[in-house]
Design a protein around this motif. Sequence first.
Motif, PDB file in Angstrom:
ATOM      1  N   ASP A   3      68.763  54.817   2.118  1.00  0.00           N
ATOM      2  CA  ASP A   3      69.070  55.622   0.927  1.00  0.00           C
ATOM      3  C   ASP A   3      69.857  56.865   1.300  1.00  0.00           C
ATOM      4  N   LEU A   4      69.435  57.552   2.363  1.00  0.00           N
ATOM      5  CA  LEU A   4      70.107  58.795   2.757  1.00  0.00           C
ATOM      6  C   LEU A   4      71.532  58.533   3.210  1.00  0.00           C
ATOM      7  N   ARG A   5      71.749  57.439   3.914  1.00  0.00           N
ATOM      8  CA  ARG A   5      73.114  57.104   4.341  1.00  0.00           C
ATOM      9  C   ARG A   5      73.984  56.771   3.143  1.00  0.00           C
ATOM     10  N   ARG A   6      73.413  56.088   2.141  1.00  0.00           N
ATOM     11  CA  ARG A   6      74.195  55.817   0.919  1.00  0.00           C
ATOM     12  C   ARG A   6      74.546  57.109   0.196  1.00  0.00           C
ATOM     13  N   ASP A   7      73.684  58.131   0.379  1.00  0.00           N
ATOM     14  CA  ASP A   7      73.972  59.431  -0.234  1.00  0.00           C
ATOM     15  C   ASP A   7      75.028  60.205   0.538  1.00  0.00           C
ATOM     16  N   GLY A   8      75.466  59.651   1.675  1.00  0.00           N
ATOM     17  CA  GLY A   8      76.500  60.314   2.471  1.00  0.00           C
ATOM     18  C   GLY A   8      75.956  61.398   3.383  1.00  0.00           C
ATOM     19  N   LYS A   9      74.662  61.414   3.674  1.00  0.00           N
ATOM     20  CA  LYS A   9      74.083  62.433   4.547  1.00  0.00           C
ATOM     21  C   LYS A   9      74.497  62.171   6.001  1.00  0.00           C
ATOM     22  N   SER A  10      74.660  63.248   6.743  1.00  0.00           N
ATOM     23  CA  SER A  10      74.986  63.123   8.159  1.00  0.00           C
ATOM     24  C   SER A  10      73.772  62.591   8.913  1.00  0.00           C
ATOM     25  N   GLU A  11      74.047  62.041  10.120  1.00  0.00           N
ATOM     26  CA  GLU A  11      72.933  61.509  10.906  1.00  0.00           C
ATOM     27  C   GLU A  11      71.939  62.599  11.268  1.00  0.00           C
ATOM     28  N   GLU A  12      72.414  63.831  11.490  1.00  0.00           N
ATOM     29  CA  GLU A  12      71.513  64.944  11.780  1.00  0.00           C
ATOM     30  C   GLU A  12      70.637  65.243  10.574  1.00  0.00           C
ATOM     31  N   SER A  13      71.260  65.233   9.410  1.00  0.00           N
ATOM     32  CA  SER A  13      70.499  65.489   8.182  1.00  0.00           C
ATOM     33  C   SER A  13      69.493  64.370   7.937  1.00  0.00           C
ATOM     34  N   VAL A  14      69.906  63.140   8.177  1.00  0.00           N
ATOM     35  CA  VAL A  14      69.001  62.004   8.007  1.00  0.00           C
ATOM     36  C   VAL A  14      67.789  62.165   8.914  1.00  0.00           C
ATOM     37  N   ALA A  15      68.025  62.482  10.197  1.00  0.00           N
ATOM     38  CA  ALA A  15      66.919  62.620  11.153  1.00  0.00           C
ATOM     39  C   ALA A  15      65.977  63.750  10.728  1.00  0.00           C
ATOM     40  N   ARG A  16      66.567  64.866  10.266  1.00  0.00           N
ATOM     41  CA  ARG A  16      65.737  66.004   9.853  1.00  0.00           C
ATOM     42  C   ARG A  16      64.862  65.641   8.663  1.00  0.00           C
ATOM     43  N   ARG A  17      65.414  64.952   7.700  1.00  0.00           N
ATOM     44  CA  ARG A  17      64.651  64.588   6.507  1.00  0.00           C
ATOM     45  C   ARG A  17      63.572  63.551   6.827  1.00  0.00           C
ATOM     46  N   VAL A  18      63.910  62.596   7.674  1.00  0.00           N
ATOM     47  CA  VAL A  18      62.949  61.550   8.004  1.00  0.00           C
ATOM     48  C   VAL A  18      61.732  62.132   8.724  1.00  0.00           C
ATOM     49  N   ARG A  19      61.967  63.206   9.488  1.00  0.00           N
ATOM     50  CA  ARG A  19      60.839  63.832  10.193  1.00  0.00           C
ATOM     51  C   ARG A  19      59.782  64.364   9.225  1.00  0.00           C
ATOM     52  N   ARG A  20      60.145  64.576   7.976  1.00  0.00           N
ATOM     53  CA  ARG A  20      59.158  65.042   6.993  1.00  0.00           C
ATOM     54  C   ARG A  20      58.047  64.012   6.786  1.00  0.00           C
ATOM     55  N   GLY A  21      58.377  62.762   7.106  1.00  0.00           N
ATOM     56  CA  GLY A  21      57.363  61.720   6.956  1.00  0.00           C
ATOM     57  C   GLY A  21      56.348  61.684   8.087  1.00  0.00           C
ATOM     58  N   ASP A  22      56.486  62.592   9.053  1.00  0.00           N
ATOM     59  CA  ASP A  22      55.550  62.591  10.183  1.00  0.00           C
ATOM     60  C   ASP A  22      54.122  62.880   9.746  1.00  0.00           C
ATOM     61  N   VAL A  23      53.947  63.555   8.623  1.00  0.00           N
ATOM     62  CA  VAL A  23      52.577  63.843   8.162  1.00  0.00           C
ATOM     63  C   VAL A  23      51.824  62.543   7.916  1.00  0.00           C
ATOM     64  N   LEU A  24      52.523  61.520   7.428  1.00  0.00           N
ATOM     65  CA  LEU A  24      51.878  60.210   7.239  1.00  0.00           C
ATOM     66  C   LEU A  24      51.692  59.495   8.579  1.00  0.00           C
ATOM     67  N   ARG A  25      52.678  59.600   9.436  1.00  0.00           N
ATOM     68  CA  ARG A  25      52.630  58.885  10.716  1.00  0.00           C
ATOM     69  C   ARG A  25      51.547  59.466  11.639  1.00  0.00           C
ATOM     70  N   ASN A  26      51.285  60.745  11.523  1.00  0.00           N
ATOM     71  CA  ASN A  26      50.317  61.399  12.409  1.00  0.00           C
ATOM     72  C   ASN A  26      48.896  61.398  11.853  1.00  0.00           C
ATOM     73  N   ALA A  27      48.727  60.938  10.640  1.00  0.00           N
ATOM     74  CA  ALA A  27      47.383  60.925  10.041  1.00  0.00           C
ATOM     75  C   ALA A  27      46.598  59.720  10.554  1.00  0.00           C
ATOM     76  N   PRO A  28      45.310  59.880  10.813  1.00  0.00           N
ATOM     77  CA  PRO A  28      44.508  58.755  11.302  1.00  0.00           C
ATOM     78  C   PRO A  28      44.135  57.747  10.221  1.00  0.00           C
ATOM     79  N   TYR A  29      44.428  58.066   8.962  1.00  0.00           N
ATOM     80  CA  TYR A  29      44.000  57.182   7.862  1.00  0.00           C
ATOM     81  C   TYR A  29      44.961  57.410   6.703  1.00  0.00           C
ATOM     82  N   LEU A  30      45.356  56.316   6.058  1.00  0.00           N
ATOM     83  CA  LEU A  30      46.234  56.403   4.890  1.00  0.00           C
ATOM     84  C   LEU A  30      45.628  55.647   3.717  1.00  0.00           C
ATOM     85  N   ALA A  31      45.885  56.167   2.538  1.00  0.00           N
ATOM     86  CA  ALA A  31      45.537  55.466   1.302  1.00  0.00           C
ATOM     87  C   ALA A  31      46.762  55.469   0.396  1.00  0.00           C
ATOM     88  N   VAL A  32      46.975  54.353  -0.267  1.00  0.00           N
ATOM     89  CA  VAL A  32      48.102  54.249  -1.195  1.00  0.00           C
ATOM     90  C   VAL A  32      47.537  54.018  -2.600  1.00  0.00           C
TER      91      VAL A  32
END
Length: 453
Positions: A325-354
């Motif tokens: 999605d971010l690449r379709r929006d024309g975001k730079s690879e640096e911007s893409v990497a920075r935004r994707v890191r926001r998802g680390d809160v889910l990746r670092n959690a020991p338990y997830l619920a959806v």
Amino acid sequence: MTDVTAAPARAEERAGAGGDRGAVAYRVWAPDGLPEVAAGDDLAALIALAVPDLADGDVLLVTSKIVSKAEGRVLAAADREDAIDAETVRVVARRGTLRIVENRQGLVMAAAGVDASNTPAGTVLLLPEDPDASARRIRAGLREALGVDVGVVVTDTSGRPWRSGLTDVAIGAAGVRVLDDLRGGTDAYGNPLSATVVATADELAAAGDLVKGKAAGRPVAVVRGLPHVVAGDGEPGARALVRGAADDMFRLGTSEAVREAVTLRRTVREFTDAPVDPGAVRRAVAAAVTAPAPHHTTPWRFVLLESAGARLRLLDAMREAWIADLRRDGKSEESVARRVRRGDVLRNAPYLAVPCLVMDGAHHYGDPRRDAAEREMFVVAAGAGVQNFLVALAGERLGSAWVSSTMFCRDVVREVLGLPGDWDPMGAVAIGHPASAPKERPARAAETFIAVR
């Protein structure tokens, strides 16, 4: 044998009422010589052998453990928690694995009084089924064996809600004035006593604990010198010490406690490695599904990702969808990497619920405006359920963060998790034990968000 002598103030006051202001004292001791108690033993007979010099007016303090053993209240239990469940009538408070509950005897205490100490491995001790009846049987047995009129108090160790540390309290009593009602009298300055009701039986139990100890093998104590606390067979038992529901100001909490519970919920983005209790999450789900919903429907579903593999598959697939999605929006690879890191809160959690929304029971009008409003009703209900879920997790001392990312790739989430096509993921909740206390949040003035007409 352990022995203590003390001077009780109230006994001196009682003696003074008769004109004798001399020193008043009582003695409390724990005799040796009581054997290991087994099911079917005559407890009164064993006590009579250990304390043959009991006298009229003595008070006998008997640890509930030996009463339970004599009455066969020893239970083979691989899991103490199952025994606690069976003895629990009402959960009053829960902190992790610690439960304060009301048990079958009406007592509010930790773990329903189920004890795994001083009993063989693989077994637990349950409290006597009727501690007052147990006390009456011991009192009658001692009267028959020794010809004495004594009071009997069955004791157990308990915490106090506003005090640290444990003490023995009375859970059963016979022939003892368990409460000393001083209301209607006056103090030393002539001031009226309007609220003073003393828990005499609990005071006796605590005095006995000073000499019995917790692991000294002396489960019985005797108090001598307080004959005024010994009464006839018509006295109420220790059940009279249990505060009734109508007088329990904290039974269901207060409006302040409810507000505190709501404000306790804070977004937590960093977690420890400590595992999350799946039972705590399920209790939070049970709270979540009490939220209001349209048309008496139940529009909530919670997918609990308890395996690391399931979490990793979902998060990897979501990351790929987000990058696309971010690449379709024309975001730079640096911007893409920075935004994707926001998802680390889910990746670092020991338990997830959806949490997911289902529209079962929704009305279809064929009118775009009304159909849109119908969906909004269900979305609001889903949000209420998520809020309940987060608040309940906070009550379990678990941190959480609600992240909206699954809403932007619902097809991916449904495919990876194998969900029905009509389940709409409404974000994901990262769950874990907070790595640190959340920063203080300034209170928001309600007036800022209110319009009055």
